[in-house]
Design a protein around this motif. Structure first.
Motif, PDB file in Angstrom:
ATOM      1  N   ASN A   1     -23.042  -3.617  -7.481  1.00 19.79           N
ATOM      2  CA  ASN A   1     -22.211  -4.432  -6.712  1.00 19.79           C
ATOM      3  C   ASN A   1     -23.461  -5.194  -5.696  1.00 19.79           C
ATOM      4  OD1 ASN A   1     -18.828  -2.963  -6.447  1.00 19.79           O
ATOM      5  ND2 ASN A   1     -19.946  -4.028  -8.064  1.00 19.79           N
TER       6      ASN A   1
ATOM      7  N   HIS B   1     -24.005  -7.780  -3.824  1.00 21.89           N
ATOM      8  CA  HIS B   1     -23.306  -8.293  -2.324  1.00 21.89           C
ATOM      9  C   HIS B   1     -23.179  -7.399  -1.412  1.00 21.89           C
ATOM     10  CE1 HIS B   1     -23.623 -12.542  -3.200  1.00 21.89           C
ATOM     11  NE2 HIS B   1     -22.608 -12.785  -3.911  1.00 21.89           N
TER      12      HIS B   1
ATOM     13  N   VAL C   1     -23.656 -14.314 -12.602  1.00 22.72           N
ATOM     14  CA  VAL C   1     -23.236 -14.987 -11.416  1.00 22.72           C
ATOM     15  C   VAL C   1     -24.122 -14.967 -10.110  1.00 22.72           C
ATOM     16  CG1 VAL C   1     -22.226 -13.007 -10.558  1.00 22.72           C
ATOM     17  CG2 VAL C   1     -20.937 -15.160 -10.248  1.00 22.72           C
ATOM     18  N   TYR C   2     -24.862 -13.948 -10.026  1.00 26.52           N
ATOM     19  CA  TYR C   2     -25.863 -14.139  -8.965  1.00 26.52           C
ATOM     20  C   TYR C   2     -27.191 -14.952  -8.931  1.00 26.52           C
ATOM     21  CZ  TYR C   2     -23.215  -9.588  -7.943  1.00 26.52           C
ATOM     22  OH  TYR C   2     -22.457  -8.530  -7.841  1.00 26.52           O
TER      23      TYR C   2
ATOM     24  N   GLN D   1     -25.436 -18.204  -7.917  1.00 30.28           N
ATOM     25  CA  GLN D   1     -25.229 -18.264  -6.437  1.00 30.28           C
ATOM     26  C   GLN D   1     -26.574 -18.165  -5.744  1.00 30.28           C
ATOM     27  OE1 GLN D   1     -22.471 -15.090  -5.319  1.00 30.28           O
ATOM     28  NE2 GLN D   1     -20.787 -16.426  -5.738  1.00 30.28           N
TER      29      GLN D   1
ATOM     30  N   GLU E   1     -16.442  -6.512  -4.363  1.00 26.08           N
ATOM     31  CA  GLU E   1     -17.361  -7.088  -4.877  1.00 26.08           C
ATOM     32  C   GLU E   1     -16.877  -8.703  -5.325  1.00 26.08           C
ATOM     33  OE1 GLU E   1     -21.611  -8.284  -5.500  1.00 26.08           O
ATOM     34  OE2 GLU E   1     -20.592  -7.048  -4.145  1.00 26.08           O
TER      35      GLU E   1
ATOM     36  N   ILE F   1     -18.104 -12.283  -3.809  1.00 28.05           N
ATOM     37  CA  ILE F   1     -18.553 -13.360  -4.833  1.00 28.05           C
ATOM     38  C   ILE F   1     -17.799 -14.601  -4.642  1.00 28.05           C
ATOM     39  CG2 ILE F   1     -18.617 -14.041  -7.189  1.00 28.05           C
ATOM     40  CD1 ILE F   1     -19.316 -11.280  -7.977  1.00 28.05           C
ATOM     41  N   SER F   2     -16.550 -14.566  -4.348  1.00 25.10           N
ATOM     42  CA  SER F   2     -15.618 -15.601  -4.393  1.00 25.10           C
ATOM     43  C   SER F   2     -15.981 -16.285  -2.829  1.00 25.10           C
ATOM     44  CB  SER F   2     -14.040 -15.076  -4.140  1.00 25.10           C
ATOM     45  OG  SER F   2     -13.433 -16.462  -4.109  1.00 25.10           O
TER      46      SER F   2
ATOM     47  N   LYS G   1     -18.832 -16.128  -1.110  1.00 24.45           N
ATOM     48  CA  LYS G   1     -20.306 -16.969  -1.331  1.00 24.45           C
ATOM     49  C   LYS G   1     -20.051 -18.258  -1.925  1.00 24.45           C
ATOM     50  CE  LYS G   1     -24.838 -17.194  -1.616  1.00 24.45           C
ATOM     51  NZ  LYS G   1     -25.685 -17.063  -0.640  1.00 24.45           N
ATOM     52  N   ASN G   2     -19.120 -18.212  -3.102  1.00 24.43           N
ATOM     53  CA  ASN G   2     -18.879 -19.432  -3.892  1.00 24.43           C
ATOM     54  C   ASN G   2     -18.253 -20.472  -2.949  1.00 24.43           C
ATOM     55  OD1 ASN G   2     -18.288 -20.797  -6.555  1.00 24.43           O
ATOM     56  ND2 ASN G   2     -16.110 -20.802  -5.634  1.00 24.43           N
TER      57      ASN G   2
END
Length: 498
Positions: free
Chosen positions: A90, A92, A160-161, A164, A461, A465-466, A468-469
């Motif tokens: 995880n 983030h 996904v990272y 981002q 996590e 992620i959401s 950051k998005n």
């Protein structure tokens, strides 16, 4: 081998990228974030990164900072009652803890047992090799097949990272999943984890006795949940899980402090769109956020609003007005989970154990065929363990999870002489179904719904992620950098070694 440490050198690359953007559009003056759980607090942190120090960020929270990350005190020590465990990948959450100077508290290895309503159908040994032999004897190579399938998903999901860190964002969960893993990942929210694992040769016995008990403990549901949330739930059975020393909620308060936000202890009641003239005669569209702080009403105007709270009937009290495209509440509902902390000796005979020796299991999961009054139980570790503190053999603090509050008779059967009891109620997860439609992240021009992510999967996590998005999405749509939105292929050279 995943070289995670190298990733941390590039995970915030998007800050530098967006910081060098040249645009003629004025910077936003104010942004509202509604909710101060892990989603809202990490959203505020990322918004500060991408919009800089010149914007005012107000965070509204009517209850306690941390939301569903919470602790409770029993027998003089505090224990996690909300989101409890963090996976080593995880990234983030790991970066937050390091940036804030918080210590990682590694959780001890569990001795697990699976209860079917009459007896333990599987129980861990103290020896790794014995566990492997027992798993192969009862389930063949199902455990290995599941492990390989979950690790393959995790390795691919790490993309996904990369998106981002390159500053890319997505308007819907489906587009995010397509960018990360193509059609295969999109289908994971359309069919169940049961179907997914059967397709790779997992037996029904293994699904009933190993997979379903893990899912019941993590999400309160069975193997009919979608394959994405099911796979993420199975990761919670990994070793090397950790939590923040002092409580995971410290991440939320730390992020808000780091982002230099204005925390408003108010309850948001409605959001209206407003048009205000500028000096040059042009009209600017703003959002009026109405709220109550104590008994006093108030309102403020914002350029951008991030809704970081569940939005469904019976939970959200926010009403929307004067928005051309109607915003409707999502029709799904959240799954109640009751967490009961009990200090005392567990009654082994409740689980069909009648021997005179010590009760070995520290985590008990239950099959779908067991008595539905409890989902599972585990020995709880204090958020600040006392060095050298060794309780008597059976006197521990247990965390019992159930869909409803435990009746007094049920509690006394589990713990004949409890020393102390604390009960917490959570609407912890959506009630998942593989037929769910996932709501979009964009509700209006500059109005975003962070918690839409939860209807695909809900973990600390995933909410980070959401967040950051959402911050990237708000930035790119404000400055009309649409080439950074819904890009499903990473540009040549935009690679992060993992």
């Amino acid at each position: 081998m995943l070289k995670v440490n190298l990733f941390f050198q590039t995970v915030w690359l998007s800050t530098a990228i967006t910081g060098t953007v040249r645009t003629d559009r004025a910077h936003p003056q104010s942004i509202a974030v509604i909710g101060a759980g892990i989603g809202g607090s990490s959203s505020a942190y990322f918004l500060r990164q991408h919009f800089g120090r010149g914007v005012r960020i107000d965070v509204f929270e009517s209850e306690t900072v941390g939301g569903r990350l919470a602790t409770a005190s029993i027998n003089g020590q505090d224990y996690e009652t909300g989101g409890s465990t963090i996976h080593p990948f995880n990234l983030h959450m790991k970066e937050f803890a390091q940036m804030l100077g918080l210590q990682e508290l590694k959780l001890p290895d569990d001795v697990q047992a699976v209860y079917d309503g009459e007896e333990f159908v599987f129980e861990d040994s103290d020896w790794f090799i014995i566990n492997i032999i027992k798993l192969v004897w009862r389930y063949g190579f199902d455990y290995l097949r599941m492990k390989m399938w979950v690790e393959s998903f995790l390795h691919r999901f790490m993309k996904v990272y990369q998106f981002q860190s390159g500053g890319y964002s997505f308007t819907t969960m489906e587009k995010l999943l397509y960018g990360v893993g193509g059609d295969e990942f999109v289908r994971m929210i359309k069919y169940s984890i049961d179907e997914a694992l059967q397709n790779v040769g997992i037996s029904q016995r293994f699904l009933n006795e190993i997979v379903t008990p893990i899912l019941r403990l993590s999400s309160g549901q069975s193997a009919n949940i979608n394959a994405l949330v099911g796979t993420l739930s199975l990761l919670q059975a990994d070793s090397d899980l950790w939590r923040v020393e002092g409580g995971n909620k410290l991440v939320c308060s730390g992020l808000l402090y780091s982002a230099k936000v204005n925390l408003i202890k108010g309850k948001v009641t409605s959001i209206h769109t407003k048009r205000r003239p500028q000096r040059n005669g042009e009209l600017v569209h703003l959002y009026e956020v109405n709220y109550t702080e104590g008994s006093d009403p108030g309102y403020s105007l914002y350029d951008i609003v991030i809704l970081a709270a569940p939005m469904y009937p019976g939970k959200s009290q926010v009403h929307f007005h004067d928005i051309p495209q109607p915003i409707s509440f999502y029709s799904g509902h959240y799954q109640q989970k009751v967490v009961t902390l009990v200090a005392g000796c567990l009654n082994a005979s409740y689980f069909g154990q009648h021997g005179s020796g010590p009760f070995r299991p520290t985590t008990i999961t239950t099959t779908a065929h067991s008595d539905g009054s409890i989902l599972g139980a585990s020995v709880s570790v204090p958020i600040k363990p006392v060095p050298g503190d060794q309780p008597p053999t059976c006197a521990r603090v247990w965390k019992v999870l159930s869909p409803e509050p435990l009746a007094e008779g049920e509690l006394s059967r589990l713990f004949p002489s409890p020393e102390a009891v604390h009960e917490s109620h959570w609407f912890a997860h959506p009630s998942y179904s593989s037929s769910d439609e996932i709501p979009p992240f964009v509700l209006h021009d500059h109005l975003y719904h962070l918690n839409a992510m939860e209807w695909a999967a809900s973990t600390m996590e995933m909410m980070a992620i959401s967040a950051k998005n959402a911050a990237l999405l708000a930035h790119h749509r404000w400055y009309q950098q649409l080439e950074k939105v819904d890009q499903d292929i990473l540009p040549q050279g935009q690679k992060v070694e993992l």
